[in-house]
Each structure stands twice: as structure tokens, then as C-alpha cells.
Design an enzyme around this catalytic site. Sequence first.
Site, mmCIF file in Angstrom:
data_model
loop_
_atom_site.group_PDB
_atom_site.id
_atom_site.type_symbol
_atom_site.label_atom_id
_atom_site.label_comp_id
_atom_site.label_asym_id
_atom_site.label_seq_id
_atom_site.Cartn_x
_atom_site.Cartn_y
_atom_site.Cartn_z
ATOM 1 N N ARG A 23 0.832 -1.197 0.000
ATOM 2 C CA ARG A 23 0.000 0.000 0.000
ATOM 3 C C ARG A 23 0.864 1.243 0.000
ATOM 4 N NH1 ARG A 23 2.472 2.178 3.062
ATOM 5 N NH2 ARG A 23 2.559 2.090 5.326
ATOM 6 N N HIS A 39 1.523 7.901 10.975
ATOM 7 C CA HIS A 39 1.699 7.700 12.423
ATOM 8 C C HIS A 39 0.525 8.250 13.230
ATOM 9 C CE1 HIS A 39 5.762 6.010 12.624
ATOM 10 N NE2 HIS A 39 6.052 6.772 11.586
ATOM 11 N N ASP A 64 -2.626 6.274 12.908
ATOM 12 C CA ASP A 64 -3.582 5.176 13.011
ATOM 13 C C ASP A 64 -3.584 4.560 14.397
ATOM 14 O OD1 ASP A 64 -0.998 4.265 12.415
ATOM 15 O OD2 ASP A 64 -1.709 2.447 11.406
ATOM 16 N N ASP A 109 -1.964 -0.445 7.549
ATOM 17 C CA ASP A 109 -1.348 -1.256 6.496
ATOM 18 C C ASP A 109 -2.210 -2.463 6.166
ATOM 19 O OD1 ASP A 109 0.668 0.567 6.840
ATOM 20 O OD2 ASP A 109 2.045 -0.811 7.847
ATOM 21 N N TYR A 169 9.648 3.444 15.881
ATOM 22 C CA TYR A 169 8.207 3.215 15.811
ATOM 23 C C TYR A 169 7.575 3.001 17.191
ATOM 24 C CZ TYR A 169 3.836 1.529 13.745
ATOM 25 O OH TYR A 169 2.528 1.380 13.390
#
Length: 544
Positions: free
Chosen positions: A54, A61, A63, A243, A296
Site C-alpha cells: 500500500r 503515524h 492510526d 497497512d 516506531y
Amino acid sequence: MIAEQAIPVYTTLSEVFGSVEASLPHATRWNNLAEEFEKRFGRKAAYIARAPGRVNLIGEHIDYALFGVLPAAVERDILIACGPRPIPPDSPITEIEHGPGSVIAENLHPKYTRQVFAPAAKEPQEVSEHDAHAESWHLDINTKELRWESYVKAGYYGVLNHHFSGGRGSPIPVDLLVTGSVPAGSGLSSSAAMVVASTLAFLAVNGKLEADTKEHRVLNKGGLVQLSMKNEKRVGVNSGGMDQAASVMSDPSSALYISFYPELKASAVPLPAHAVFVCANSLVVADKALSAKRGYNLRVVETLVAARILANFLGLEIGPQDRITLREVVSKFSGEKDGEDMGPDALETALATLEQKLDVLKPNTPVDSQLGVTMDEMIKMTGLPKNIFDEVYLSWVDIEATYFQLFNRAKHVFSEARRVLQFRRTCLEAAGSPDANDTGILENLGRLMNDSQASCAQLFECSCPELDELTRLAREAGAYGSRLTGAGWGGCTVSLLPEGRVDEFIQKVKKTYPPYNKLEGDALNEVIFATKPGSGACVFKLEN
């Protein structure tokens, strides 16, 4: 709703790609995979599971803070040919490949070696009453040194514990052959595509996609997204779900507006007819799993802690064990009822209001213009005892930082969530107004993308020098807007262009971005290419 649709099981490639004409460029690759499976395993594959990568057009950052995002599936994908492996009755059970649910996994890429593994059924005393229907099986996944088969195992994990827990039978032995055209570490979500495809492969081979009874309900697209999200966390990444949702639920004619609160929902957002998106790989590999503790996963914790501090400041009621998100803070602040969605206009207004209240996240005495806070300062700001703070925010994740940038992270999340809503509104208004000024629309979308890149680089610090350079060169080469896509710290950019300018744009970027200078033909097409929204994940049933 898209989330409630069935996972498609097709029998022709024209169904997969929408028409015979659209399927022709893909037929050779699919046929080669099926033929190679037969050569390696001595029998024909039963299914091919497909999951696309995708590109996230905007909404980075946010979601995992439960704000909506705007991705689209790309045409590049992961394919897994799969089939059941018969075990001769006299086979020695001591050999792994003869065990219940054993897997032989091979990859067409020569650098990935053959893997053989089998799940282990947990003894009853190993499984708590609470987890009895969630963790009846175990697979060893090394999160410190990720290997390609870790993503295959991650997909298998959910199928095992979702469909074979509590004594509900055993999975059958499976052979797999994997191939992929989504570049690893590119920001186009090859990892989520691999997990989705492997989840589908194990579901299909075990007959869990085509039987819908009172005892067994077939997963719909929303259920596959939720299962795949949990599966990918097995490799040590706290994914927010964008994703997986984009890979599973995308529509070939549109981008997807995916919202996560109060529940997972997806709706098509038509893109301007003359808009073209070009993905360009920085060639900096971004492995968010291996760098998660300073990247992350650290950002996940920073946004969660920021949400608690902001909620306390606003006088909102939250329990000491609650891990509230920034979207839930907006909901409580706005008086949104449980289970209701205030709608995009009211959400945009609330975001703008709360964005002005974020100073509470700054340190009392900034050091050298540093807006971050130390661990001790952060714990004090939450009002929690250290043991409770550690349990709620640190017990489930490994992070590392000297200063925690709570203000900058929350500022990015709120402003980025507003940009998503503005991007969506601009696209919908353009679709409803055939006489709209195309150039003006593309310029507005491009400005939002450029603002997003600036926020990712300066506030969220998930860009890198190569991404900064590549987005700048893209704008100089004629893009209306250009931004990183995916987790960042490397990987790809996405640029918005007017139709008819793609070839000229690619040549300009090739000349100005040093890593591209000597690339030609297929090698160049591997790193910079135009894409249109693609279809979501599916299973192709082969005739045997």
C-alpha cells in the site's frame, strides 16, 4: 460497509484484476509461481493467496492514535502458492515435517532459504483460563533477528489460535512458495502484505474461507484486518492497522478513508481523474521492527503518554490502568457518546481546538530549546506511581530515549489528522463538481502533502536526510506535493503529479537523485514507478 464484505475467493485472473485485459500483464508471473510450486513439491498448488502493498497518501503515524488515514493499495503484491501436504501413514513422527500442522516454506528469491517448522500445542496447564481460546498454540518467532519466515509464522499464529484452540482439531500440514514484488523496507508495507497473504494461505488450505456454519463463521474483511493486526504484533511491531486495512479492503478505483474509532470502518474516496501518484524508493532500508525501540514503538508510547497527560489537564475521567489514545481524548472532550462517530466536520473542529491546548506537554524549564521531558518528568506529569506507569506504558514494549518529545508528537498527530480530513473533503468535493478547477484541486492536495512531510520531519522525526532530499527534488521536478509514505526512517516517498508528466518527472529525479544516476530499464522501474489504486487481498483457487 467494506469491512463486512466477504474475503473474495476467485477462480479466474480476470476476477482478481477486474478484466481479462487488466490480468494479461500478471498472467505469466502467476503461471510461473504455480509451475514452480509443482516442480518443488511434486504436486499442484491448491490456492494462491494475494495481498498488495500500500501507499499512504496522507495520514502518517496517526492510526495507532485511532485517527483516520488515507491509503491506497498498490499494484505490487505478495503471492503465496500453497497446498496441503499428505503425510504417509508410516512416516516417523519425530521429523518436523511430519508433525501436525507442519510447514515447509520456500521463497522464489534465492537469498531466502527453505524453512521447515511446526506449531506446538500447549498443554492445558500452560494456558490460563483467560487465554484458553487465544493461546493454545505456540510458534517460535525471533523478534531480535527477523527472518522472512517470521512473517509467515506470524500469519499462521492467528489462524492456529483463532480456529484450532480449545481442542477444535489440528491444522493440516502445508507447503508454501512465496514471491513478492513489494520492495522490503520501502515503506510500501511489504511486511503487512506478507502477514495478510500468509494468514489467507493458512485459512484457505485449512478450509476456513468457504464454510459458514453455526459452529464456524467465516472471517469477513474487517475480521481479517483485525486478525492480521494481531498477527503482525508477533514480530514485535505495534501496528496501528492502516497497512493491513489498506491491503485487505482497497478498491481499484479509489483511495480508502479508514477510521478506527469507535470501530474499524472504510469508505472509498475517489481521486481526481487527472492525478497520478509516483512512488520513489530512497534506497534506505527501513526495518521498523529492528529499530522500533528508538523509532516506531517509542512514538507509540510517546503519543499514548501524551494522551493521558492531556486528558488529566482537561479534567477528563480516566482510570489508572487505562491506556487512552489521543482520539479517545477528543471523544471525551467533545462529549461524543460511546459507539458514536461525531463525523468529519465536528472532528476537524475539535482537533483545531485541542491543538491550542498542547502546551501542557512541554517541560516546565526547556533545556537548550529542547521540548522533550525526561522519564522521571514524564512519569510525574501523568500523575501515576512509577510501578503503575511501567505496567501501563512500558511492560509490553521495549523503548529507549533520553528525552520524550510529547508536545511535538501530539502536535503532529492532531495536525496530521486534520490534513487527512481536508484531503478527503477536497477529493469528495472534486468528485461532486465536474467543472472544478483541476489544477487548483491538485495544488491544494499537494500543499497538504508537503505540510505532512514537514510535520513528519520536524515534529515526528520519522524522516531521514535521503527522504528529505528526495521529496525536495520531486517538487523541483514538477510534483504538486511529495512526502514520505509508511513508517519513515527510510523507504519510499509518494509524489502527486498531473497526468502526462510521469516520464518527464522520473527522468528529472533520476538525474538529480544520486542513487538513481546509473539505473536504467527494469532497475529504474524497481525504484521509481507510477501507481494507481489497486484491488485488495484475495485467494485464487486453482483447478486440480
